[in-house]
Design a protein around this motif. Structure first.
Motif, mmCIF file in Angstrom:
data_model
loop_
_atom_site.group_PDB
_atom_site.id
_atom_site.type_symbol
_atom_site.label_atom_id
_atom_site.label_comp_id
_atom_site.label_asym_id
_atom_site.label_seq_id
_atom_site.Cartn_x
_atom_site.Cartn_y
_atom_site.Cartn_z
ATOM 1 N N ALA A 55 0.700 -1.177 0.054
ATOM 2 C CA ALA A 55 0.009 0.079 -0.008
ATOM 3 C C ALA A 55 0.803 1.334 -0.059
ATOM 4 N N GLU A 56 2.076 1.118 0.653
ATOM 5 C CA GLU A 56 2.892 2.348 0.890
ATOM 6 C C GLU A 56 3.381 2.547 -0.355
ATOM 7 N N ALA A 87 1.053 3.987 -3.071
ATOM 8 C CA ALA A 87 0.935 5.408 -2.695
ATOM 9 C C ALA A 87 2.151 6.323 -3.296
ATOM 10 N N ALA A 88 3.146 5.947 -3.067
ATOM 11 C CA ALA A 88 4.079 6.516 -3.464
ATOM 12 C C ALA A 88 4.585 6.541 -4.934
ATOM 13 N N LYS A 109 1.932 6.410 -7.025
ATOM 14 C CA LYS A 109 0.980 7.385 -7.488
ATOM 15 C C LYS A 109 1.396 8.809 -7.274
ATOM 16 N N THR A 110 1.948 9.058 -6.347
ATOM 17 C CA THR A 110 2.262 10.304 -6.004
ATOM 18 C C THR A 110 3.455 11.047 -7.121
ATOM 19 N N ASP A 114 1.837 11.194 -10.466
ATOM 20 C CA ASP A 114 0.957 12.530 -10.598
ATOM 21 C C ASP A 114 1.927 13.912 -10.946
ATOM 22 N N SER A 157 0.736 2.640 -14.063
ATOM 23 C CA SER A 157 0.063 2.061 -12.866
ATOM 24 C C SER A 157 -0.716 0.726 -13.120
#
Length: 186
Positions: A145-146, A149-150, A152-153, A156, A173
C-alpha cells in the motif's frame, strides 16, 4: 505516440520497475539476503537513504531492519530475538552454489519461501505459526500500500510536470498492478 513520449515512458517504467521491484522483494529477500559482515555493519548508518526514506538497502533483508521491528511489535517479542531468528533463517537458507547456467535471475517460489520463514520464526520465537504468517502478511500488505501510494504520487507529479500524460501514467499504474513491471502484482 511520439518517439520522445515512448522513450520517456520506457525510462519511467524502467525506473518504476526497479524501485517497486526492490521494495516488493524486500520481504522475500529478508529470507535469502545474507546478513552483513561485522565490518560492513559499521557503515550501515552512513549509507544514503533511498527516496522512500529507507536505509541504503543492504543487510537486514534490504529493509534496514524494519521487518524485525515490525514483527517484534506484532508478535509481542523482543526485537533482538526476531533479528537473530531472521539472521539464522537467512544463514540456513543461503544458497551453497551459484545458480546453474540458464537459471540465473529466476526467483524462488515466494509462497514456499514465506511459509518456510514463518515456520522457522515460529519455532525460534516460540510463537504460533499462524500468528507469524498473519503478521508477515500484514507487513507485506502495508508495504504494498505504501509503495502504491508513493508510485501514485510520483506519477501525478510526472503528469503535473508534463513528463507524462495522464494516459501514460495510468498505463504505468496498470502495468505495475498487473505485475507486468515492478513486481507489484497482487
Amino acid at each position: 505516440m511520439s518517439k520522445t513520449k515512448r522513450i520517456t515512458l520506457g525510462i519511467a517504467a524502467g525506473a518504476l520497475a526497479l524501485g517497486a521491484g526492490m521494495g516488493v522483494t524486500g520481504m522475500a529477500t529478508a529470507a535469502t539476503t545474507p546478513s552483513p559482515s561485522a565490518t560492513s555493519s559499521t557503515d550501515a548508518g552512513t549509507r544514503p537513504a533511498d527516496p522512500g526514506g529507507k536505509p541504503g538497502g543492504h543487510g537486514h533483508g534490504r529493509d534496514g531492519g524494519q521487518i524485525a521491528s515490525q514483527l517484534a511489535t506484532k508478535l509481542g517479542v523482543d526485537e533482538a530475538k526476531v533479528t537473530e531468528a531472521l539472521k539464522a533463517f537467512r544463514q540456513a537458507n543461503k544458497p551453497t552454489t551459484p545458480p546453474s547456467e540458464g537459471t540465473e535471475g529466476t526467483k524462488p517460489d515466494r509462497t514456499a519461501q514465506e511459509a518456510a520463514l514463518a515456520k522457522s520464526l515460529a519455532a525460534a520465537l516460540g510463537v504460533d505459526e499462524a500468528k507469524v504468517t498473519s503478521a508477515l502478511e500484514e507487513i507485506r500488505t502495508a508495504g504494498q500500500a505504501e509503495r502504491a501510494a508513493a508510485l501514485k504520487t510520483r506519477l501525478d507529479k510526472a503528469v503535473t510536470d508534463g513528463k507524462l500524460t495522464q494516459a501514460e501514467a495510468d498505463a504505468v499504474s496498470k502495468a505495475v498492478e498487473a505485475g507486468v513491471i515492478g513486481g507489484g502484482g497482487r
